[in-house]
Write an enzyme that holds these catalytic residues in place. Structure first.
Site, PDB file in Angstrom:
ATOM      1  N   CYS A 130       0.843  -1.198   0.000  1.00  0.00           N
ATOM      2  CA  CYS A 130       0.000   0.000   0.000  1.00  0.00           C
ATOM      3  C   CYS A 130       0.878   1.247   0.000  1.00  0.00           C
ATOM      4  CB  CYS A 130      -0.936   0.040   1.204  1.00  0.00           C
ATOM      5  SG  CYS A 130      -2.009   1.499   1.106  1.00  0.00           S
ATOM      6  N   ILE A 163      -0.709  -6.189  -9.903  1.00  0.00           N
ATOM      7  CA  ILE A 163       0.044  -5.227  -9.130  1.00  0.00           C
ATOM      8  C   ILE A 163      -0.893  -4.387  -8.230  1.00  0.00           C
ATOM      9  CG2 ILE A 163       1.912  -4.982 -10.794  1.00  0.00           C
ATOM     10  CD1 ILE A 163       0.584  -2.376 -11.776  1.00  0.00           C
ATOM     11  N   GLY A 176      -6.030   1.701 -12.943  1.00  0.00           N
ATOM     12  CA  GLY A 176      -6.812   1.871 -14.169  1.00  0.00           C
ATOM     13  C   GLY A 176      -6.007   1.518 -15.412  1.00  0.00           C
TER      14      GLY A 176
HETATM   15  C1  LIG Z   1      -9.742   3.228  -4.167  1.00  0.00           C
HETATM   16  C2  LIG Z   1      -8.787   2.070  -4.096  1.00  0.00           C
HETATM   17  C3  LIG Z   1      -8.604   1.406  -2.881  1.00  0.00           C
HETATM   18  C4  LIG Z   1      -7.723   0.309  -2.795  1.00  0.00           C
HETATM   19  N1  LIG Z   1      -7.569  -0.335  -1.600  1.00  0.00           N
HETATM   20  C5  LIG Z   1      -6.739  -1.425  -1.519  1.00  0.00           C
HETATM   21  C6  LIG Z   1      -6.617  -2.160  -0.295  1.00  0.00           C
HETATM   22  O1  LIG Z   1      -7.263  -1.861   0.722  1.00  0.00           O
HETATM   23  N2  LIG Z   1      -5.754  -3.226  -0.277  1.00  0.00           N
HETATM   24  C7  LIG Z   1      -5.041  -3.617  -1.396  1.00  0.00           C
HETATM   25  O2  LIG Z   1      -4.276  -4.597  -1.326  1.00  0.00           O
HETATM   26  N3  LIG Z   1      -5.165  -2.949  -2.574  1.00  0.00           N
HETATM   27  C8  LIG Z   1      -5.994  -1.881  -2.656  1.00  0.00           C
HETATM   28  N4  LIG Z   1      -6.139  -1.214  -3.856  1.00  0.00           N
HETATM   29  C9  LIG Z   1      -5.392  -1.678  -5.050  1.00  0.00           C
HETATM   30  C10 LIG Z   1      -6.282  -2.543  -5.970  1.00  0.00           C
HETATM   31  O3  LIG Z   1      -6.714  -3.707  -5.309  1.00  0.00           O
HETATM   32  C11 LIG Z   1      -5.531  -2.940  -7.265  1.00  0.00           C
HETATM   33  O4  LIG Z   1      -4.381  -3.668  -6.925  1.00  0.00           O
HETATM   34  C12 LIG Z   1      -5.119  -1.734  -8.101  1.00  0.00           C
HETATM   35  O5  LIG Z   1      -6.105  -0.701  -8.057  1.00  0.00           O
HETATM   36  C13 LIG Z   1      -4.857  -2.095  -9.580  1.00  0.00           C
HETATM   37  O6  LIG Z   1      -6.035  -2.630 -10.176  1.00  0.00           O
HETATM   38  P1  LIG Z   1      -7.080  -1.732 -11.048  1.00  0.00           P
HETATM   39  O7  LIG Z   1      -6.265  -0.938 -12.028  1.00  0.00           O
HETATM   40  O8  LIG Z   1      -7.981  -2.746 -11.696  1.00  0.00           O
HETATM   41  O9  LIG Z   1      -7.791  -0.856 -10.081  1.00  0.00           O
HETATM   42  C14 LIG Z   1      -7.020  -0.115  -3.965  1.00  0.00           C
HETATM   43  C15 LIG Z   1      -7.216   0.554  -5.184  1.00  0.00           C
HETATM   44  C16 LIG Z   1      -8.089   1.630  -5.270  1.00  0.00           C
HETATM   45  C17 LIG Z   1      -8.274   2.304  -6.606  1.00  0.00           C
END
Ligand SMILES: Cc1cc2nc3c(=O)[nH]c(=O)nc-3n(C[C@H](O)[C@H](O)[C@H](O)COP(=O)(O)O)c2cc1C
Length: 309
Positions: A134, A195, A221
């Site tokens: 994170c 990732i 995204g």
């Molecule tokens: C608003 C938000 C909150 C997130 N919270 C967490 C979290 O609590 N724990 C975690 O491991 N990843 C968290 N992530 C990361 C996502 O699980 C993911 O790895 C990342 O957004 C890439 O995927 P995407 O492009 O499909 O969103 C968060 C992402 C976003 C956008």
């Protein structure tokens, strides 16, 4: 329904049986209950819920989300009610659904990760995802995920604290993803996911200040997808354990890229904000692809783009 009963999308990751390889990405759908108006939770491969900390966490102050071209920056800071509330109040409501629930944990210290794993060990969660990536918290998180030694320390402590399947969530904010992947595997992780978000920044030129209260945020995204596909390829080729790929997946074609790069399953995050039904559409698209290609099961496609051994 498994592959043996004719479900070509069934997968088993770290001993967790899933009807499809498409799961939610942690933090992007709350606890899944927020999706009920749009999604049949029973149709998900797995429900990976918002990250839990030991104590309730208010998250970061100030603006937490900034839009960027083809993505978004977030600096939520792991706002959540604490693992106790998750176990006592939220998990019982999720047990009504026929879907594996995977918890996601974040600690400030190695001991906190171990304590979180101990608390979850006695519950109905199907597995534990360790967030060592994170970028939006002051202590812990990313600090553990950028060095093989500290990543291994956290994974080892969680391994000793819980018999549940363990998935280690890796950060893209590293130079050599393969060495972190191998360290997590050697320390006892049953699977990897990657990732998490890429550290980024936006300036509000009207205020002449950083747009986010936390100054930096995590980019997610479609903008991150090529980076994510490259890292999934590198990590999957470095380890024997399964890899769950994510980062900008918004269509079945995107999911297939990750699978052919070596992911045994995928997770959908930010796309859910634009269309809460995106996971179902991606799953339907994968089924259509399997029919068109006359593929026997999705596992056949894992690493299909790798050069011949
Ligand atoms: C608003 C938000 C909150 C997130 N919270 C967490 C979290 O609590 N724990 C975690 O491991 N990843 C968290 N992530 C990361 C996502 O699980 C993911 O790895 C990342 O957004 C890439 O995927 P995407 O492009 O499909 O969103 C968060 C992402 C976003 C956008």
């Amino acid at each position: 329904m498994s592959a043996a009963d004719g479900n070509k999308l069934a997968v088993e990751i770290a001993g967790i049986k899933m009807k499809t390889p498409v799961m939610t990405a942690s933090g992007t759908c709350g606890y899944g209950l927020e999706l009920l108006d749009f999604v049949d939770l029973n149709s998900l491969g797995a429900l990976v819920v918002k990250g839990a900390t030991l104590e309730p966490c208010p998250g970061n102050a100030g603006q937490r989300i900034a839009e960027t071209p083809a993505g978004a920056l977030n600096a939520i800071g792991l706002e959540n009610p604490g693992v106790g509330v998750f176990i006592d109040n939220i998990l019982p409501a999720l047990r009504r659904y026929d879907v594996p629930v995977i918890a996601n944990i974040a600690g400030r210290t190695v001991d906190e990760y171990a304590e979180l794993a101990r608390r979850l060990d006695a519950t109905a969660v199907a597995g534990i995802e360790i967030n060592i990536s994170c970028p939006n918290i002051k202590a812990g998180g990313l600090a553990f995920g950028t060095r093989p030694g500290s990543a291994a320390e956290v994974v080892g402590a969680v391994r000793r604290a819980s018999g549940k399947p363990i998935i280690t969530k890796l950060s893209p904010n590293v130079t050599d993803i393969a060495e972190i992947a191998r360290a997590a595997e050697a320390a006892g992780s049953d699977a990897l996911s990657l990732i998490n978000t890429l550290v980024g920044m936006k300036i509000d030129i009207k205020r002449k200040q950083p747009a986010l209260g936390n100054i930096f945020g995590g980019l997610s995204g479609p903008a991150v997808r090529p980076v994510a596909v490259r890292m999934v390829w590198q990590a999957a080729r470095a380890v024997k354990i399964p890899v769950i790929g994510m980062g900008g997946i918004a269509a079945a074609e995107d999911a297939l890229e990750f699978i052919m790069a070596g992911a045994s399953a995928v997770a959908v995050g930010s796309a859910t904000f634009a269309d809460p039904q995106s996971i179902e559409l991606i799953t339907q698209g994968l089924r259509a692809y399997m029919r068109e290609e006359a593929a026997a099961n999705i596992g056949e496609l894992v690493g299909a783009a790798w050069p011949p051994a």
